[in-house]
Write an enzyme that holds these catalytic residues in place. Structure first.
Site, mmCIF file in Angstrom:
data_model
loop_
_atom_site.group_PDB
_atom_site.id
_atom_site.type_symbol
_atom_site.label_atom_id
_atom_site.label_comp_id
_atom_site.label_asym_id
_atom_site.label_seq_id
_atom_site.Cartn_x
_atom_site.Cartn_y
_atom_site.Cartn_z
ATOM 1 N N ASP A 1 0.803 -1.224 0.000
ATOM 2 C CA ASP A 1 0.000 0.000 0.000
ATOM 3 C C ASP A 1 0.835 1.273 0.000
ATOM 4 O OD1 ASP A 1 0.923 -0.548 2.560
ATOM 5 O OD2 ASP A 1 -1.048 -0.968 3.384
ATOM 6 N N ASN B 1 -7.340 -2.876 14.503
ATOM 7 C CA ASN B 1 -8.723 -3.239 14.165
ATOM 8 C C ASN B 1 -8.801 -4.465 13.250
ATOM 9 O OD1 ASN B 1 -7.825 -2.240 11.752
ATOM 10 N ND2 ASN B 1 -9.172 -0.458 11.678
ATOM 11 N N HIS C 1 -7.100 -4.907 10.443
ATOM 12 C CA HIS C 1 -6.896 -4.678 9.006
ATOM 13 C C HIS C 1 -5.598 -5.321 8.516
ATOM 14 C CE1 HIS C 1 -4.732 -0.512 9.611
ATOM 15 N NE2 HIS C 1 -3.835 -1.462 9.474
ATOM 16 N N GLU D 1 -9.772 -2.038 5.542
ATOM 17 C CA GLU D 1 -10.377 -1.706 6.828
ATOM 18 C C GLU D 1 -11.592 -2.593 7.112
ATOM 19 O OE1 GLU D 1 -8.723 0.039 8.677
ATOM 20 O OE2 GLU D 1 -8.261 2.051 7.973
HETATM 21 C C1 F6R Z 1 1.463 -1.484 6.132
HETATM 22 C C2 F6R Z 1 0.169 -2.122 6.248
HETATM 23 C C3 F6R Z 1 -0.613 -2.125 7.517
HETATM 24 C C4 F6R Z 1 0.240 -2.426 8.741
HETATM 25 C C5 F6R Z 1 -0.608 -2.391 10.011
HETATM 26 C C6 F6R Z 1 0.230 -2.611 11.244
HETATM 27 O O1 F6R Z 1 1.983 -1.627 4.825
HETATM 28 O O2 F6R Z 1 -0.297 -2.626 5.280
HETATM 29 O O3 F6R Z 1 -1.628 -3.091 7.424
HETATM 30 O O4 F6R Z 1 0.854 -3.665 8.602
HETATM 31 O O5 F6R Z 1 -1.244 -1.162 10.114
HETATM 32 O O6 F6R Z 1 1.095 -1.550 11.431
HETATM 33 P P1 F6R Z 1 2.249 -1.596 12.511
HETATM 34 O O7 F6R Z 1 3.194 -2.657 12.107
HETATM 35 O O8 F6R Z 1 2.883 -0.229 12.450
HETATM 36 O O9 F6R Z 1 1.591 -1.861 13.822
#
Ligand code: F6R
Length: 254
Positions: free
Chosen positions: A67, A136, A138, A143
């Site tokens: 992303d 959450n 995701h 989301e």
């Molecule tokens: C990042 C992504 C997100 C993160 C998730 C966890 O490329 O796709 O899904 O993996 O938000 O983020 P952290 O590792 O910062 O807790």
């Protein structure tokens, strides 16, 4: 699903890096799906270390990131482009022509999502997709409530995600409200998935992913239907599952 318990973040990072190394050794021209965020930083550090020692070769590897924030590009310190270059890509011998991140500066979302789906298709498919998980549930920026049939798409970030990610920005207001993300369908097409999670604040998301019903309200729960998923999580992230395991073994809730 294979679930490996790691002692702590360091242990988790080494275990995850070992799994990715095995993929690179077995298939030197593998396509790696990559993630940003705090979770994979230690894994990338470990892979860089092994590369510098001469144990890994990335010259034939293709990378495809999950992303990017819409509106941010290489010149923005908080873009995922910069994150990937600073934390991983600039320190290994990957051919930059073979590294792919959605172009956050392309404002025509239909065009950019179509281009990115082509990139994934032309690569021959992702061999190993690395994932973090949001508080959450995701994965990527899919989301809660996102349908499971999506490929790369434009996402309106949830308030919870904007709040969680504001730690990387000077203020909440600076966090972009939209992103391009691979969809659940694209993620599920990866041949192997490696999800990593660290810290007690991920415990509920990990519990719901592994033990809960499969529902778009917990996007990661769809991974229960993939036939090659490995979860590496530290004791804190596994705490709710470990607690339930204790109860099932007949122990009393302490
Ligand atoms: C990042 C992504 C997100 C993160 C998730 C966890 O490329 O796709 O899904 O993996 O938000 O983020 P952290 O590792 O910062 O807790």
């Amino acid at each position: 699903m294979r679930i490996y318990q790691a002692k702590d973040y360091n242990d988790l990072s080494r275990k995850a890096a070992n799994i990715i190394s095995a993929q690179i050794i077995m298939k030197p021209n593998a396509v790696l799906g990559l993630a940003t965020g705090s979770s994979p930083i230690g894994t990338y550090k470990q892979l860089i270390e092994w590369y510098k020692k001469g144990d890994l070769d990335f010259s034939e590897i293709t990378t495809i990131n999950l992303d990017e924030y819409r509106g941010l590009g290489p010149d923005d310190a908080q873009s995922y482009y910069r994150f990937m270059h600073e934390n991983f890509l600039d320190h290994i011998n990957v051919n930059t022509n073979n590294t792919n991140i959605p172009n956050g500066l392309e404002m025509d979302s239909e065009k950019e999502c179509g281009r990115y789906n082509e990139v994934i298709a032309k690569s021959g498919g992702i061999d190993l997709q690395l994932l973090g998980i949001g508080l959450n549930g995701h994965i990527g920026f899919n989301e809660p409530g996102t349908t499971f049939d999506k490929e790369t798409h434009l996402v309106n970030l949830s308030e919870a995600t904007i709040k969680a990610n504001s730690r990387f920005f000077n203020s909440y207001e600076q966090v972009p409200t939209q992103a391009y993300s691979m969809g659940i369908k694209s993620i599920m097409q990866a041949k192997q998935i490696l999800l990593i999670a660290s810290g007690e604040n991920k415990a509920q998301a990990i519990y719901d992913t592994i033990c809960g019903p499969i529902t778009p309200m917990v996007p990661a729960s769809i991974l229960q239907l993939h036939n090659n998923v490995t979860i590496v999580a530290d004791t804190d992230a596994l705490s709710l599952i470990l607690k339930e395991h204790e109860i099932l073994k007949g122990g009393q809730l302490k």
